[in-house]
Design a protein around this motif. Structure first.
Motif, PDB file in Angstrom:
ATOM      1  N   PRO A 204       0.804  -1.230   0.000  1.00  0.00           N
ATOM      2  CA  PRO A 204       0.000   0.000   0.000  1.00  0.00           C
ATOM      3  C   PRO A 204       0.836   1.280   0.000  1.00  0.00           C
ATOM      4  O   PRO A 204       0.305   2.356  -0.297  1.00  0.00           O
ATOM      5  N   ILE A 205       2.131   1.186   0.319  1.00  0.00           N
ATOM      6  CA  ILE A 205       2.981   2.378   0.422  1.00  0.00           C
ATOM      7  C   ILE A 205       3.634   2.718  -0.910  1.00  0.00           C
ATOM      8  O   ILE A 205       3.654   3.883  -1.329  1.00  0.00           O
ATOM      9  N   THR A 206       4.164   1.696  -1.591  1.00  0.00           N
ATOM     10  CA  THR A 206       4.859   1.956  -2.864  1.00  0.00           C
ATOM     11  C   THR A 206       4.123   1.393  -4.078  1.00  0.00           C
ATOM     12  O   THR A 206       4.619   1.548  -5.206  1.00  0.00           O
ATOM     13  N   MET A 207       3.036   0.695  -3.861  1.00  0.00           N
ATOM     14  CA  MET A 207       2.145   0.276  -4.941  1.00  0.00           C
ATOM     15  C   MET A 207       2.903  -0.363  -6.113  1.00  0.00           C
ATOM     16  O   MET A 207       3.567  -1.366  -5.934  1.00  0.00           O
ATOM     17  N   GLN A 208       2.844   0.247  -7.313  1.00  0.00           N
ATOM     18  CA  GLN A 208       3.454  -0.354  -8.507  1.00  0.00           C
ATOM     19  C   GLN A 208       4.976  -0.382  -8.454  1.00  0.00           C
ATOM     20  O   GLN A 208       5.622  -1.095  -9.223  1.00  0.00           O
ATOM     21  N   ASP A 209       5.559   0.377  -7.533  1.00  0.00           N
ATOM     22  CA  ASP A 209       7.020   0.410  -7.400  1.00  0.00           C
ATOM     23  C   ASP A 209       7.524  -0.496  -6.282  1.00  0.00           C
ATOM     24  O   ASP A 209       8.682  -0.363  -5.850  1.00  0.00           O
ATOM     25  N   SER A 210       6.709  -1.433  -5.833  1.00  0.00           N
ATOM     26  CA  SER A 210       7.107  -2.302  -4.719  1.00  0.00           C
ATOM     27  C   SER A 210       8.334  -3.137  -5.053  1.00  0.00           C
ATOM     28  O   SER A 210       9.180  -3.400  -4.196  1.00  0.00           O
ATOM     29  N   TRP A 211       8.454  -3.537  -6.316  1.00  0.00           N
ATOM     30  CA  TRP A 211       9.621  -4.347  -6.700  1.00  0.00           C
ATOM     31  C   TRP A 211      10.911  -3.527  -6.574  1.00  0.00           C
ATOM     32  O   TRP A 211      11.970  -4.067  -6.234  1.00  0.00           O
ATOM     33  N   LEU A 212      10.838  -2.213  -6.820  1.00  0.00           N
ATOM     34  CA  LEU A 212      12.000  -1.355  -6.645  1.00  0.00           C
ATOM     35  C   LEU A 212      12.391  -1.260  -5.173  1.00  0.00           C
ATOM     36  O   LEU A 212      13.576  -1.206  -4.834  1.00  0.00           O
ATOM     37  N   THR A 213      11.385  -1.265  -4.316  1.00  0.00           N
ATOM     38  CA  THR A 213      11.635  -1.232  -2.880  1.00  0.00           C
ATOM     39  C   THR A 213      12.455  -2.441  -2.445  1.00  0.00           C
ATOM     40  O   THR A 213      13.382  -2.323  -1.631  1.00  0.00           O
TER      41      THR A 213
ATOM     42  N   CYS B 231      14.511  -4.139  -4.325  1.00  0.00           N
ATOM     43  CA  CYS B 231      15.877  -3.935  -4.844  1.00  0.00           C
ATOM     44  C   CYS B 231      16.678  -3.019  -3.935  1.00  0.00           C
ATOM     45  O   CYS B 231      17.847  -3.287  -3.626  1.00  0.00           O
ATOM     46  N   PHE B 232      16.051  -1.913  -3.496  1.00  0.00           N
ATOM     47  CA  PHE B 232      16.746  -0.993  -2.598  1.00  0.00           C
ATOM     48  C   PHE B 232      17.115  -1.695  -1.288  1.00  0.00           C
ATOM     49  O   PHE B 232      18.227  -1.511  -0.768  1.00  0.00           O
ATOM     50  N   ALA B 233      16.188  -2.490  -0.753  1.00  0.00           N
ATOM     51  CA  ALA B 233      16.440  -3.177   0.511  1.00  0.00           C
ATOM     52  C   ALA B 233      17.562  -4.200   0.380  1.00  0.00           C
ATOM     53  O   ALA B 233      18.375  -4.369   1.296  1.00  0.00           O
ATOM     54  N   LEU B 234      17.614  -4.877  -0.777  1.00  0.00           N
ATOM     55  CA  LEU B 234      18.695  -5.843  -1.009  1.00  0.00           C
ATOM     56  C   LEU B 234      20.056  -5.160  -1.040  1.00  0.00           C
ATOM     57  O   LEU B 234      21.052  -5.702  -0.539  1.00  0.00           O
ATOM     58  N   LEU B 235      20.101  -3.964  -1.608  1.00  0.00           N
ATOM     59  CA  LEU B 235      21.358  -3.211  -1.617  1.00  0.00           C
ATOM     60  C   LEU B 235      21.767  -2.805  -0.202  1.00  0.00           C
ATOM     61  O   LEU B 235      22.943  -2.901   0.167  1.00  0.00           O
ATOM     62  N   LEU B 236      20.808  -2.383   0.584  1.00  0.00           N
ATOM     63  CA  LEU B 236      21.110  -1.908   1.933  1.00  0.00           C
ATOM     64  C   LEU B 236      21.436  -3.044   2.893  1.00  0.00           C
ATOM     65  O   LEU B 236      22.186  -2.855   3.854  1.00  0.00           O
ATOM     66  N   VAL B 237      20.866  -4.223   2.663  1.00  0.00           N
ATOM     67  CA  VAL B 237      21.117  -5.323   3.586  1.00  0.00           C
ATOM     68  C   VAL B 237      22.514  -5.907   3.386  1.00  0.00           C
ATOM     69  O   VAL B 237      23.034  -6.585   4.278  1.00  0.00           O
ATOM     70  N   THR B 238      23.127  -5.622   2.252  1.00  0.00           N
ATOM     71  CA  THR B 238      24.469  -6.147   2.008  1.00  0.00           C
ATOM     72  C   THR B 238      25.484  -5.671   3.046  1.00  0.00           C
ATOM     73  O   THR B 238      26.197  -6.498   3.640  1.00  0.00           O
ATOM     74  N   PRO B 239      25.589  -4.355   3.337  1.00  0.00           N
ATOM     75  CA  PRO B 239      26.513  -3.953   4.394  1.00  0.00           C
ATOM     76  C   PRO B 239      26.109  -4.468   5.776  1.00  0.00           C
ATOM     77  O   PRO B 239      26.975  -4.715   6.631  1.00  0.00           O
TER      78      PRO B 239
END
Length: 365
Positions: free
Chosen positions: A32-41, A43-51
């Motif tokens: 409900p927060i990012t709707m059609q861009d949820s898949w991008l969310t 991707c961003f989380a995967l980048l941030l979880v790496t460190p």
């Protein structure tokens, strides 16, 4: 208290993947927060979880014989270390109770709608308790099989929902306020990716391998994260912005699979796979919880706590939230901030303090 039976690095890797795959059913929190861009969310989380995973890896390398709570005792001392231990015990038991409740909610909303929830909780926790009682080797023994089965289901489900997909569901791209992306990314980062902090509790129980556990941790993250991303992408393509209306978007998507008239209820098969994955996740979290509690009370074995903890978890799961709506509210407004402290900030501060105190080398002189 040390684990008698050690697991292989491959079991560790597939356990990480299976743990994340089990959360692919629960992708409705940030929809409900990012709707059609949820898949991008994702991707961003995967980048941030790496460190964040690099922090976990460095802690495992710095203290190879210690689990997370033992590390806190070593770094912070007996008083603050024990206080943190209790904080994390609450965290572990809460995670277990929430995932146990997710199993009950999923079953009551899909295939066992008339079964009393307490019956589902008791039966499920009893099965998990059997695995937990037999140790981490049994809990993780079939993780590779579960990962393989889920990948097959993911491929089949994606292929046979292609005719229901509409690429226009991904438009427009990146038009939402920046705070929406930050909020949703924090949700995905902490639920479920940051929950991998629980694997620091079993790190000493993994057999030593050349080069350490780094590649196994990140391959597990890659497999689990890829499956999670594919599930979100597929659900968005099929459901569009209506994804925000469902508690279990992936199940709603798979309901549309209709191979033949005789197989028009194929979603039951998918439901069984999801239950298997949740069985693994609840069992793993259950094991970590009793292991942590046994450490604090200095028990020689955690097994005496299994049945008592099982009863506690059933009771906790009944009241951890009142409805799936309340669960979604907590998961979007409260939990991500608190989980971020436990999953990233405290481990980072621990690593920095260990470096400043030159641990463990200083104590080995």
């Amino acid at each position: 208290m040390k684990e008698e039976n050690k697991i292989t690095a491959s079991q560790f890797m597939f356990s990480v993947a299976c743990f994340l795959q089990a959360s692919s059913l629960l992708t409705g929190f940030f929809g409900p927060i990012t709707m059609q861009d949820s898949w991008l969310t994702v991707c961003f989380a995967l980048l941030l979880v790496t460190p964040v995973c690099l922090i976990y890896l460095k802690l495992m390398q710095t203290f190879p014989e210690l689990n997370l709570l033992e590390i806190y005792d070593r770094v912070y001392g007996p008083v603050l270390g024990r206080l943190l231990a209790w904080f994390y015990i609450w965290f572990f038991y809460t995670l277990t109770a929430i995932n146990l409740r997710d199993v009950q909610d999923f079953l009551n909303l899909t295939i066992m709608v008339e079964t009393p929830r307490v019956v589902l909780l008791v039966v499920f926790i009893f099965l998990c308790a059997y695995a937990v009682y037999n140790g981490v080797k049994v809990v993780t023994q079939y993780s590779s099989l579960f990962v393989f089965i889920f990948m097959i289901v993911l491929v089949i489900g994606t292929i046979f929902t292609i005719n229901h997909m509409n690429m226009e569901n991904f438009l427009p791209v990146l038009t939402l306020p920046a705070r929406n992306y930050l909020h949703a990314t924090n949700i995905v980062l902490t639920i479920p990716f940051g929950e991998l902090v629980v694997f620091l509790m079993i790190a000493p129980s993994v057999q030593k391998v050349n080069g350490g556990l780094g590649k196994y941790l990140f391959w597990g993250l890659a497999m689990g994260g890829f499956a999670y991303l594919v599930a979100v992408f597929r659900d968005t393509a099929v459901l569009g912005n209506t994804i925000a209306l469902f508690a279990f978007p992936s199940f709603e998507t798979l309901r549309m699979v209709n191979l033949l008239q005789a197989l028009s209820r194929l979603e039951i098969l998918f439901a069984l796979v999801f239950i298997i994955l949740l069985f693994f996740k609840v069992s793993f979290l259950f094991y970590v919880s009793v292991k942590a509690l046994a450490y604090v009370f200095a028990f020689k074995s955690y097994r005496s706590l299994v049945m008592l903890s099982g009863a506690l978890l059933v009771t906790y799961a009944l009241f951890v939230y009142t409805s799936t709506v309340d669960h979604a509210i907590y998961a979007t407004e409260t939990t991500p901030q608190l989980w971020l402290l436990l999953e990233a900030i405290i481990p980072f501060l621990t690593l920095m303090l260990a470096k400043l105190r030159k641990l463990p080398q200083r104590e080995e002189r």
